[in-house]
Design a protein around this motif. Structure first.
Motif, PDB file in Angstrom:
ATOM      1  N   PHE A  26       3.215   9.138  -5.001  1.00  9.83           N
ATOM      2  CA  PHE A  26       2.085   9.025  -5.913  1.00  9.83           C
ATOM      3  C   PHE A  26       1.358   7.693  -5.733  1.00  9.83           C
ATOM      4  N   PHE A  27       2.103   6.655  -5.404  1.00  9.95           N
ATOM      5  CA  PHE A  27       1.502   5.353  -5.108  1.00  9.95           C
ATOM      6  C   PHE A  27       0.561   5.486  -3.914  1.00  9.95           C
ATOM      7  N   LEU A  28       1.017   6.215  -2.877  1.00 15.27           N
ATOM      8  CA  LEU A  28       0.227   6.387  -1.660  1.00 15.27           C
ATOM      9  C   LEU A  28      -1.001   7.250  -1.906  1.00 15.27           C
ATOM     10  N   VAL A  29      -0.790   8.410  -2.514  1.00 19.59           N
ATOM     11  CA  VAL A  29      -1.871   9.385  -2.688  1.00 19.59           C
ATOM     12  C   VAL A  29      -2.963   8.860  -3.620  1.00 19.59           C
ATOM     13  N   ASN A  30      -2.563   8.131  -4.663  1.00 20.94           N
ATOM     14  CA  ASN A  30      -3.537   7.619  -5.635  1.00 20.94           C
ATOM     15  C   ASN A  30      -4.152   6.291  -5.225  1.00 20.94           C
ATOM     16  N   ASN A  31      -3.805   5.838  -4.011  1.00 19.39           N
ATOM     17  CA  ASN A  31      -4.363   4.586  -3.487  1.00 19.39           C
ATOM     18  C   ASN A  31      -4.190   3.437  -4.480  1.00 19.39           C
ATOM     19  N   ARG A  32      -2.966   3.330  -5.010  1.00 13.21           N
ATOM     20  CA  ARG A  32      -2.687   2.260  -5.959  1.00 13.21           C
ATOM     21  C   ARG A  32      -2.565   0.916  -5.240  1.00 13.21           C
ATOM     22  N   SER A  33      -2.678  -0.125  -6.010  1.00 14.34           N
ATOM     23  CA  SER A  33      -2.598  -1.480  -5.467  1.00 14.34           C
ATOM     24  C   SER A  33      -1.721  -2.317  -6.394  1.00 14.34           C
ATOM     25  N   ILE A  34      -1.469  -3.549  -6.003  1.00 18.07           N
ATOM     26  CA  ILE A  34      -0.757  -4.487  -6.872  1.00 18.07           C
ATOM     27  C   ILE A  34      -1.578  -5.765  -6.973  1.00 18.07           C
ATOM     28  N   THR A  35      -1.315  -6.518  -8.023  1.00 16.98           N
ATOM     29  CA  THR A  35      -2.111  -7.710  -8.291  1.00 16.98           C
ATOM     30  C   THR A  35      -1.231  -8.946  -8.383  1.00 16.98           C
ATOM     31  N   ILE A  36      -1.655  -9.997  -7.733  1.00 15.95           N
ATOM     32  CA  ILE A  36      -1.010 -11.306  -7.847  1.00 15.95           C
ATOM     33  C   ILE A  36      -2.069 -12.285  -8.321  1.00 15.95           C
ATOM     34  N   GLY A  37      -1.840 -12.831  -9.508  1.00 13.52           N
ATOM     35  CA  GLY A  37      -2.869 -13.686 -10.091  1.00 13.52           C
ATOM     36  C   GLY A  37      -4.106 -12.859 -10.365  1.00 13.52           C
ATOM     37  N   ASP A  38      -5.221 -13.249  -9.781  1.00  7.28           N
ATOM     38  CA  ASP A  38      -6.469 -12.499  -9.929  1.00  7.28           C
ATOM     39  C   ASP A  38      -6.829 -11.735  -8.658  1.00  7.28           C
ATOM     40  N   ILE A  39      -5.899 -11.651  -7.739  1.00  3.51           N
ATOM     41  CA  ILE A  39      -6.185 -11.027  -6.447  1.00  3.51           C
ATOM     42  C   ILE A  39      -5.520  -9.660  -6.354  1.00  3.51           C
ATOM     43  N   ASN A  40      -6.299  -8.668  -6.027  1.00  3.53           N
ATOM     44  CA  ASN A  40      -5.821  -7.299  -5.907  1.00  3.53           C
ATOM     45  C   ASN A  40      -5.490  -6.998  -4.440  1.00  3.53           C
ATOM     46  N   ILE A  41      -4.254  -6.564  -4.182  1.00  2.00           N
ATOM     47  CA  ILE A  41      -3.827  -6.267  -2.815  1.00  2.00           C
ATOM     48  C   ILE A  41      -3.804  -4.755  -2.642  1.00  2.00           C
ATOM     49  N   ARG A  42      -4.609  -4.259  -1.730  1.00  3.50           N
ATOM     50  CA  ARG A  42      -4.809  -2.821  -1.563  1.00  3.50           C
ATOM     51  C   ARG A  42      -4.120  -2.284  -0.311  1.00  3.50           C
ATOM     52  N   GLN A  43      -4.032  -0.967  -0.282  1.00  6.43           N
ATOM     53  CA  GLN A  43      -3.510  -0.283   0.893  1.00  6.43           C
ATOM     54  C   GLN A  43      -4.608  -0.177   1.960  1.00  6.43           C
ATOM     55  N   PHE A  44      -4.184  -0.201   3.219  1.00  8.54           N
ATOM     56  CA  PHE A  44      -5.126   0.001   4.316  1.00  8.54           C
ATOM     57  C   PHE A  44      -5.593   1.459   4.317  1.00  8.54           C
ATOM     58  N   GLN A  45      -6.857   1.665   4.678  1.00 16.13           N
ATOM     59  CA  GLN A  45      -7.414   3.016   4.698  1.00 16.13           C
ATOM     60  C   GLN A  45      -7.819   3.421   6.105  1.00 16.13           C
ATOM     61  N   MET A  46      -8.022   4.730   6.268  1.00 12.31           N
ATOM     62  CA  MET A  46      -8.271   5.280   7.601  1.00 12.31           C
ATOM     63  C   MET A  46      -9.673   4.997   8.126  1.00 12.31           C
ATOM     64  N   TYR A  47     -10.648   4.794   7.236  1.00  8.67           N
ATOM     65  CA  TYR A  47     -12.029   4.675   7.699  1.00  8.67           C
ATOM     66  C   TYR A  47     -12.250   3.468   8.609  1.00  8.67           C
ATOM     67  N   ASP A  48     -11.428   2.415   8.442  1.00 10.63           N
ATOM     68  CA  ASP A  48     -11.559   1.252   9.329  1.00 10.63           C
ATOM     69  C   ASP A  48     -10.245   0.972  10.069  1.00 10.63           C
ATOM     70  N   PHE A  49      -9.516   2.033  10.370  1.00  9.90           N
ATOM     71  CA  PHE A  49      -8.234   1.929  11.066  1.00  9.90           C
ATOM     72  C   PHE A  49      -8.360   1.129  12.359  1.00  9.90           C
ATOM     73  N   ASP A  50      -9.436   1.371  13.101  1.00  8.49           N
ATOM     74  CA  ASP A  50      -9.608   0.696  14.385  1.00  8.49           C
ATOM     75  C   ASP A  50      -9.834  -0.806  14.234  1.00  8.49           C
ATOM     76  N   GLU A  51     -10.177  -1.262  13.028  1.00  9.24           N
ATOM     77  CA  GLU A  51     -10.411  -2.685  12.790  1.00  9.24           C
ATOM     78  C   GLU A  51      -9.131  -3.411  12.349  1.00  9.24           C
ATOM     79  N   TRP A  52      -8.345  -2.768  11.467  1.00  3.59           N
ATOM     80  CA  TRP A  52      -7.161  -3.471  10.955  1.00  3.59           C
ATOM     81  C   TRP A  52      -5.887  -3.197  11.749  1.00  3.59           C
TER      82      TRP A  52
END
Length: 216
Positions: A26-52
């Motif tokens: 559910f974490f993966l499918v819902n594209n959930r993220s976590i937060t440290i301080g005021d910074i949101n850390i997200r999952q990598f997505q397929m649309y820019d796979f060739d970049e990351w």
């Protein structure tokens, strides 16, 4: 002074919440993220796979375990790659991330650890035989394989635009499910062909009746 104390407490609470996050389906499918301080850390997505992906691969190959000491070594050897990848994961400007690194190495290490945890689907993924074979294939063949993967998901009911917005973890999970379903369908068809080939007329008629969709 009180404001700084509150900011520190907020940071500590966010780190504790990060440790409690479960990287489940559910974490993966819902594209959930976590937060440290005021910074949101997200999952990598397929649309820019060739970049990351190329940058992430460098970091993945360097990491032996997920300890702070390894992250410190990573920052020394691959600082540019770390900042680039964090920019993709946090949507923060690289200049802002460099400022964070200069102000607090410990915070930067926490961000790196969170990024790797959130994107565990990529960093803990073992190289499959299929991917190993790709290395010996031409660039055009590699591109064809990606389109084969996209097409398999489309055949399973996904839309091209939706696939591009999937997280890498969700994409891989859906792909494995589609491959499993295709294999099961082939196996079922093989059994049916064999049963039909050896069945007598009456038995074959019964078999086809059982396969017809119910009218209910």
């Amino acid at each position: 002074m009180l404001g700084n104390h509150r900011s520190f407490l907020k940071l500590i609470l966010s780190i504790k919440n990060t440790r409690a996050v479960m990287m489940n389906e559910f974490f993966l499918v819902n594209n959930r993220s976590i937060t440290i301080g005021d910074i949101n850390i997200r999952q990598f997505q397929m649309y820019d796979f060739d970049e990351w992906a190329p940058v992430a691969k460098v970091i993945k190959n360097f990491i032996k375990n997920h300890s702070d000491e390894i992250y410190k070594s990573l920052l020394k050897v691959h600082a540019a790659e770390v900042i680039t990848l964090l920019s993709k994961s946090t949507h923060q400007d690289e200049t802002a991330l460099i400022s964070i690194a200069e102000a607090s190495e410990s915070l930067l290490i926490q961000l790196v650890g969170a990024m790797i945890k959130v994107n565990d689907a990529f960093f803990s993924e073992k190289e499959s035989k299929r991917k190993s074979r790709r290395k010996s294939q031409s660039k055009n063949a590699d591109q064809a394989n990606w389109f084969d993967s996209f097409q398999l998901l489309i055949e399973s009911g996904h839309h091209s635009a939706d696939i591009m917005q999937m997280t890498y973890g969700a994409f891989i999970s859906y792909l494995k499910a589609a491959q499993k379903q295709r294999s099961q369908n082939l196996l079922t068809n093989t059994h049916l062909m064999r049963a039909a080939q050896h069945a007598k007329d009456k038995a074959y008629a019964k078999l086809t009746d059982e396969l017809k969709p119910s009218e209910d």
